[in-house]
Design an enzyme around this catalytic site. Structure first.
Site, PDB file in Angstrom:
ATOM      1  N   ASP B 143      19.988  32.527  37.945  1.00  0.00           N
ATOM      2  CA  ASP B 143      20.253  31.812  36.688  1.00  0.00           C
ATOM      3  C   ASP B 143      19.501  30.487  36.576  1.00  0.00           C
ATOM      4  O   ASP B 143      19.357  29.951  35.477  1.00  0.00           O
ATOM      5  CB  ASP B 143      21.757  31.549  36.550  1.00  0.00           C
ATOM      6  N   ARG B 191      24.542  33.972  30.836  1.00  0.00           N
ATOM      7  CA  ARG B 191      25.509  33.780  29.761  1.00  0.00           C
ATOM      8  C   ARG B 191      25.473  32.343  29.228  1.00  0.00           C
ATOM      9  O   ARG B 191      25.624  32.108  28.047  1.00  0.00           O
ATOM     10  CB  ARG B 191      26.917  34.137  30.255  1.00  0.00           C
ATOM     11  N   LEU B 301      19.056  45.163  37.647  1.00  0.00           N
ATOM     12  CA  LEU B 301      17.683  45.309  38.141  1.00  0.00           C
ATOM     13  C   LEU B 301      16.995  43.959  38.259  1.00  0.00           C
ATOM     14  O   LEU B 301      16.208  43.720  39.161  1.00  0.00           O
ATOM     15  CB  LEU B 301      16.885  46.225  37.205  1.00  0.00           C
ATOM     16  N   ARG B 303      18.065  41.172  39.218  1.00  0.00           N
ATOM     17  CA  ARG B 303      18.366  40.377  40.413  1.00  0.00           C
ATOM     18  C   ARG B 303      18.154  41.169  41.697  1.00  0.00           C
ATOM     19  O   ARG B 303      18.282  40.624  42.789  1.00  0.00           O
ATOM     20  CB  ARG B 303      19.804  39.848  40.350  1.00  0.00           C
TER      21      ARG B 303
END
Lengths: 409, 409
Positions: B143, B191, B301, B303
């Site tokens: 992230d 997110r 996929l 990560r």
């Protein structure tokens, strides 16, 4: 060959369909063909006289090497089915008119079932009207469902992508599960034949047990047995990963992917919502077991991931393109090049030319003897068949961190 | 270092989190540490005394090279947040008890925001209770939302996967469009922060114009403007590909992914059906324009795709693990290793150790100055930042056509 040639691509692309164009080009070049045309967007573009001169792109070896590393249809593709001859003679005459205009002696068409139908129709028309032009099919489909040929170029690379990604997903899923397993359902392409889904089994090796179950469209899907199996797996394992074909269907003929949309659901905008079979099954498992679930769809990635193409597949895609030209040079027409396996250990494969009438519009499923008795896996017969097709790699040309492709101007 | 050490992995895996374990191991080995333990399933497993001796796997260089090429958390991960100290002292005492039992002097924990909170809590407890043990954080998250550090190991590889796959999808989508464009919506993880979605821009180059729009969660999503943009693109282009973050939300706070499920829809089994924001948007576009649409989710996929990891990222993940040990050897505790960029051209990056209190539980979004004025793309500021992070490759060890991984016995 006295005249020029044209090559086209049709239907869903594969990771290696461009290698077939490279093979056609290389063989024609060797034969001294003057102009090697590419049709832009297949026969649909050809009917509008939309051609490019491939020599502008491929006249040096760098161009050919880049083309081999380029996913999708470099020339552009189409989903255009030739109309029946009767009453549509003008469409056929148009094809021959454009061929004559550019002195095109032979047309090569790379594609699957529908595209081979185009080759059949055009060669039938030529025969019926004493036209000298020749038409050759070059096999291509990730679905691997063409008959006669041992396998189809495009399948090996899709299978390599599926096996590798499946293994990476299994690894990821295994990272957790300290208390309860996560159930991951992976949806794989192939509505009518399970060749692609079967490739999930190729993730198996000393370091990976592979998916816990594989559901092919060749086997009627039994929802109760599926749920029973998932519950058993979840009770005994810390990670559950299942491969399903997008085409699995119940005994009454309904596709599993339709079940998630069986009621008249509309979303907040008033639109009907569609979802895949992995999402449908993952939702069902979550609702009935309370377990965390995950739905993964490989989607277009499985046909576009040239960065992970199989070298065997690239070479064979090149070969069928090349040998289509050689066969045309020998005067053949109305045929498709097939791959003929001569040995498994070591793997060896040759080519021949086969009557297109036996191939067009015929679909070949995964043989029943390669599916396990319980119907939710494939056996060593499949592995022996498929493993050689995913062997080898061709390193992409990375520029600024991403693979470089060849594109039309 | 006099005593032994332990290293753990926590939270969502990345393509390179195992390289950090390799870095910890290599540095500790150099320092002559006797036992280098790995905690199985993070602090949750550690509390159950579930440890392995990493020397059994990594004592030869092949093991370390395989570990670098292994996706997911080799040691197993967990999503376990340490409880607040007051009233849960026994949990903390248990950690120290197990550390003492195995003569563990220092604990290294690789993870993101939540995992850094674990490091903070444990080092705070040690300080408050005069415990000699030390605790160091090793940054990891696809992230890329940890503060202070220039970027996070794991991000570069996820970004490389996203850029490459986005480019392959664009290529695939461009194959068609002879009459009307297909609109493809690609959903990308993240997110709260748009770092991963922004990476879709890295598909751009001389051979690819990249996605036609990029929607980050940092910008309020305006459905009318989105539809207007898609209609304009569809009227002027033969292929439309759009990248959206899973976290895009309307002005009223509703996530776009919730809109597809706003009514009380239940499927044929009576279960509530969930779908992602790409599917929701694709359905809306299809319903309003009649165009063919496609929704793609990169899902896990992005990560797990170590086969496409960035070499820069692998090396930096190794480095932060390595330097965490060096810092601990110098007596540091309650800190995380940060990556400090020293130059862009050529790219250079060093490390330092930073107070964990400034890092734990803080999320860093994509800076507003890197988002274009219309809110649906990123600019060259982002590219300058991110491009160096995806550079370089480390070829997997392919065995039988698929990458080989290192697994626990």
């Amino acid at each position: 060959m006295r005249g020029n040639i044209v090559v086209g691509q049709s239907g869903g692309p594969t990771a290696v369909i461009n290698s077939s164009v490279a093979g056609v080009y290389a063989a024609a070049k060797k034969l001294g063909v003057k102009k090697i045309y590419g049709m832009v967007h297949g026969i649909q573009g050809f009917l509008q006289d939309n051609l490019i001169d491939l020599g502008e792109y491929l006249d040096d070896e760098t161009g050919i090497e880049l083309l081999k590393r380029t996913p999708s249809a470099f020339l552009g593709s189409c989903r255009f089915k030739m109309p029946k001859i009767e009453g549509h003679e003008e469409v056929y005459e148009k094809v021959f008119e454009i061929m004559e205009k550019h002195d095109i002696e032979c047309l090569f068409y790379a594609g699957g079932n529908d595209s081979m139908d185009t080759v059949k129709m055009l060669s039938d028309y030529a025969a019926a009207h004493n036209k000298p032009q020749r038409f050759m099919g070059v096999p291509k489909t990730i679905d691997n469902d063409l008959p006669v040929t041992d396998h189809c170029p495009g399948y090996g690379s899709a299978a390599k992508y599926i096996a590798t990604s499946m293994k990476e997903i299994i690894r990821d899923n295994e990272s957790f599960g300290v208390e309860k397993p996560t159930v991951c359902i992976v949806e794989i392409m192939g509505r009518h034949a399970g060749w692609l889904t079967a490739a999930a089994a190729l993730s198996r090796g000393d370091d990976c047990t592979g998916p816990d179950a594989i559901y092919l469209p060749e086997v009627t899907f039994d929802m109760d047995k599926f749920m029973e199996k998932v519950k058993h797996l979840a009770a005994t394992k810390s990670s559950v990963v299942i491969a399903v074909s997008e085409g699995i269907a119940l005994a009454d003929g309904r596709f599993v992917c339709e079940l998630g949309n069986a009621s008249d659901f509309v979303d907040a905008f008033g639109h009907k919502q569609l979802s895949g079979c992995a999402a449908t099954l993952a939702n069902k498992v979550a609702a009935e077991t309370g377990l965390k679930t995950r739905a993964v769809e490989f989607s277009t990635l499985q046909r576009a991931a040239t960065h992970l193409a199989s070298l065997t597949d690239i070479n064979e895609a090149f070969q069928v393109g090349h040998d289509a030209v050689v066969a045309a040079e020998e005067g053949k027409t109305g045929m498709m090049i097939t791959l003929d396996r001569n040995g498994d250990d070591p793997y060896q494969c040759g080519t021949s030319a086969y009557d297109i009438h036996a191939i067009a519009n015929v679909e070949r499923p995964v043989p029943a003897e390669w599916i396990t008795e319980d119907g939710c896996d494939v056996n060593e017969g499949y592995e022996k068949y498929a493993r050689p097709l995913i062997m080898g790699e061709l390193q992409p040309l990375f520029i600024n961190g991403v693979p470089r492709h060849l594109v039309r101007k």
